[in-house]
Design an enzyme around this catalytic site. Structure first.
Site, mmCIF file in Angstrom:
data_model
loop_
_atom_site.group_PDB
_atom_site.id
_atom_site.type_symbol
_atom_site.label_atom_id
_atom_site.label_comp_id
_atom_site.label_asym_id
_atom_site.label_seq_id
_atom_site.Cartn_x
_atom_site.Cartn_y
_atom_site.Cartn_z
ATOM 1 N N CYS A 46 33.070 -27.499 -31.019
ATOM 2 C CA CYS A 46 32.996 -28.943 -30.778
ATOM 3 C C CYS A 46 33.516 -29.762 -31.951
ATOM 4 C CB CYS A 46 31.570 -29.354 -30.451
ATOM 5 S SG CYS A 46 30.360 -28.795 -31.667
ATOM 6 N N GLU B 114 40.306 -33.195 -25.649
ATOM 7 C CA GLU B 114 39.895 -32.027 -26.428
ATOM 8 C C GLU B 114 40.479 -30.771 -25.783
ATOM 9 O OE1 GLU B 114 35.691 -30.531 -28.398
ATOM 10 O OE2 GLU B 114 35.656 -31.438 -26.404
ATOM 11 N N LYS C 165 17.272 -23.017 -21.830
ATOM 12 C CA LYS C 165 18.208 -22.800 -20.720
ATOM 13 C C LYS C 165 19.593 -22.574 -21.312
ATOM 14 C CE LYS C 165 20.557 -22.822 -16.872
ATOM 15 N NZ LYS C 165 21.884 -22.488 -17.476
ATOM 16 N N PRO C 166 20.003 -21.303 -21.476
ATOM 17 C CA PRO C 166 21.337 -21.028 -22.018
ATOM 18 C C PRO C 166 22.419 -21.136 -20.952
ATOM 19 C CG PRO C 166 20.234 -18.963 -21.540
ATOM 20 C CD PRO C 166 19.251 -20.068 -21.206
ATOM 21 N N TRP D 233 27.977 -22.256 -24.109
ATOM 22 C CA TRP D 233 28.324 -20.847 -24.260
ATOM 23 C C TRP D 233 28.950 -20.502 -25.601
ATOM 24 C CZ3 TRP D 233 33.391 -20.560 -25.443
ATOM 25 C CH2 TRP D 233 34.212 -21.602 -25.021
ATOM 26 N N ASN D 234 29.518 -21.475 -26.322
ATOM 27 C CA ASN D 234 30.391 -21.116 -27.443
ATOM 28 C C ASN D 234 29.663 -20.698 -28.714
ATOM 29 O OD1 ASN D 234 29.561 -23.801 -27.653
ATOM 30 N ND2 ASN D 234 31.417 -24.473 -28.678
ATOM 31 N N GLY E 295 26.741 -30.178 -24.974
ATOM 32 C CA GLY E 295 27.699 -29.929 -23.906
ATOM 33 C C GLY E 295 28.647 -31.108 -23.751
ATOM 34 N N SER E 296 29.174 -31.260 -22.569
ATOM 35 C CA SER E 296 30.195 -32.279 -22.335
ATOM 36 C C SER E 296 29.606 -33.674 -22.282
ATOM 37 C CB SER E 296 30.936 -31.990 -21.024
ATOM 38 O OG SER E 296 30.104 -32.275 -19.910
ATOM 39 N N GLU F 137 24.301 -33.778 -28.156
ATOM 40 C CA GLU F 137 25.491 -33.472 -28.962
ATOM 41 C C GLU F 137 26.601 -33.189 -27.967
ATOM 42 O OE1 GLU F 137 28.361 -31.113 -30.350
ATOM 43 O OE2 GLU F 137 26.702 -29.760 -30.821
ATOM 44 N N LEU F 138 27.529 -34.149 -27.851
ATOM 45 C CA LEU F 138 28.476 -34.148 -26.745
ATOM 46 C C LEU F 138 29.895 -33.855 -27.221
ATOM 47 C CD1 LEU F 138 26.930 -37.234 -24.904
ATOM 48 C CD2 LEU F 138 26.367 -34.803 -24.636
#
Length: 480
Positions: free
Chosen positions: A285, A383, A176-177, A152-153, A229-230, A251-252
């Protein structure tokens, strides 16, 4: 410019669909108001999108790279032409200050522009032969159908950083947002339609993340998944990809250290810290999550940083003068409050900020600086994803490297020093995929973006970014 509340739809195989579906409300975190709805799609829509992308792949991949460039350049121009509309929509759905939203739209467009050109440079290779009568070649082929799952960011840039190289290399895409901020993706889909992309080349599904992800991970027609995401979700995707050996780009999570050595330009270090830490209210991130400052300049740095942070204005992102918008939701706010409360209970001191803001009606937190933190505190281990800067005192370059690397994550790090020798030697010891040296904003379309350790697999952006979407096919040709 007001953003209208409206019902937004999915787009599958060139058709806007989902009118009959239950809807998800998209809520502005600055005021709690609903700014739009999207369909709550699931397995049915995901399967339809996969089939559409699979059918479109044959003709799309058969186009020349120069032909595909034309579509991407049209999309790039449309994004710039609709910059204000996209920015206003982005601010309305996730609270980002309007000037940052405008900046993100321009940044997002650079990925389309960069990969439009890079698509013409996916070179194969001719290898010197080892035997008379043979010719050895390497051909580059698009991997196939790609599912892009985004957070979302950064609702525009995270999509274009994946769409750009996928489309340029000849892949077809399913977007897929995040359900927190899907409206920007819908607008980008509209622009893809205006740019004339053939049916099925770009598809958009919204709704249940678990149901949609289940389809794309289990359907053999999807050959690659690119996800931001996470780390927890990333590990799940790795496990799910094993049955089909599906290609992944991940990309985590991150937990970026920022190191200020005692020969640094303190004013520059403060400026870089503010730029890194407080962008998007600390919800990035690669933002600086823990700051290590050598003892000789520690007090000066904390004092100057606190004064700069006090100047930041908090409020609704539609206000042109606002620097810090809301957190994305109540869970995000609760996490920030917990980190600060834990730190102060263990001996840290809040220099400025340190409180939630309730007067605006949204989920806001004061820009905060906390000093005298240590490694026992949660804020130095997890984080934060919020506008909190914890500052810890260190004695040496060796301690800086040890502290910085003391994390399972390795996405981004920052180093401030005017000494080339010290900076070089320190950075060589850091296990991070991205390092800003006297630079709080290292991101760009033309550079590789990604992490080491538990921060991900693969790179986005730059020359490496498009290689993630092609396969190398070795061809040995026998000659008479």
């Amino acid at each position: 410019m007001a953003v209208k509340t409206d019902n937004y739809l999915m787009n599958i195989n060139g058709e806007w669909v989902g009118q009959e579906r239950e809807t998800l409300d998209v809520v502005n975190p600055a005021n709690g108001e609903t700014v739009g709805t999207v369909p709550y799609g699931g397995e049915k829509e995901a399967e339809q999108a996969v089939d559409a992308a699979y059918d479109a792949f044959q003709s799309w991949s058969a186009l020349t790279a120069h032909d595909r460039v034309g579509y991407l350049k049209k999309l790039n121009q449309l994004m710039l032409d609709h910059q204000e509309e996209l920015a206003q929509l982005m601010t309305a759905e996730m609270g980002k200050p309007i000037n940052e939203s405008r900046g993100e739209v321009k940044y997002a467009a650079t990925f389309i522009e960069w990969f439009a050109e890079e698509g013409k440079r996916v070179y194969g290779e001719t290898i010197p032969t080892h035997a008379t009568g043979k010719r050895l070649q390497v051909w580059k082929k698009p991997v196939g159908v790609v599912a892009a799952i985004t957070p979302w960011n950064f609702p525009a840039a995270m999509l274009t950083r994946k769409m750009g190289p996928a489309l340029a290399s000849g892949c077809t895409v399913i977007m897929k947002p995040s359900s927190e901020s899907p409206l920007t993706a819908v607008k980008l889909m509209e622009l893809c339609e205006q740019a004339g992309f053939p049916k099925g080349v770009v598809n958009l599904v919204t709704g249940s993340s678990s149901k949609i992800a289940k389809v794309v991970m289990e359907n053999s027609k999807v050959r690659k998944v690119t996800f931001t995401g996470s780390t927890e979700v990333g590990k799940t995707l790795i496990r799910q990809s094993a049955d089909q050996v599906k290609k992944l780009s991940l990309e985590l999570g991150g937990h970026a250290p920022l190191v200020v050595l005692d020969d640094a330009d303190v004013d520059l270090a403060v400026k870089g810290t503010v730029a890194s830490k407080f962008r998007n209210a600390g919800q990035t991130c690669i933002c600086a999550n823990r700051v290590y400052v050598q003892e000789g300049i520690y007090d000066e740095f904390v004092d100057k940083l606190s004064k700069k942070v006090q100047e930041l204005k908090v409020g609704d992102g539609t206000d042109e003068s606002v620097d810090i918008g809301p957190l994305i939701n109540q869970d995000g706010l609760d996490k920030v409050k917990h980190h600060v409360e834990d730190a102060t209970s263990k001996g840290a001191t809040v220099v400025t900020g340190g409180e939630a803001i309730t007067e605006y009606g949204g989920v806001f937190y004061q820009p905060t600086v906390v000093k005298d933190v240590n490694q026992s505190m949660v804020v130095m281990q997890e984080e934060t994803f919020g506008p909190v800067t914890p500052v810890e005192k260190i004695a040496s370059d060796e301690e800086a490297a040890k502290m910085a690397n003391d994390t399972p994550y390795g996405l981004a790090a920052y180093v401030f020093t005017e000494n080339v020798s010290r900076g070089t030697q320190l950075i060589e010891k850091l296990d991070f995929g991205i390092v800003g040296w006297n630079d709080g904003g290292p991101s760009a379309a033309q550079v590789p973006f990604g992490g080491m350790k538990e921060s991900g697999i693969g790179r986005e952006g730059g020359q490496e970014g498009i290689e993630e979407f092609v396969e190398s096919q070795y061809v040995s040709i026998g000659m008479k």
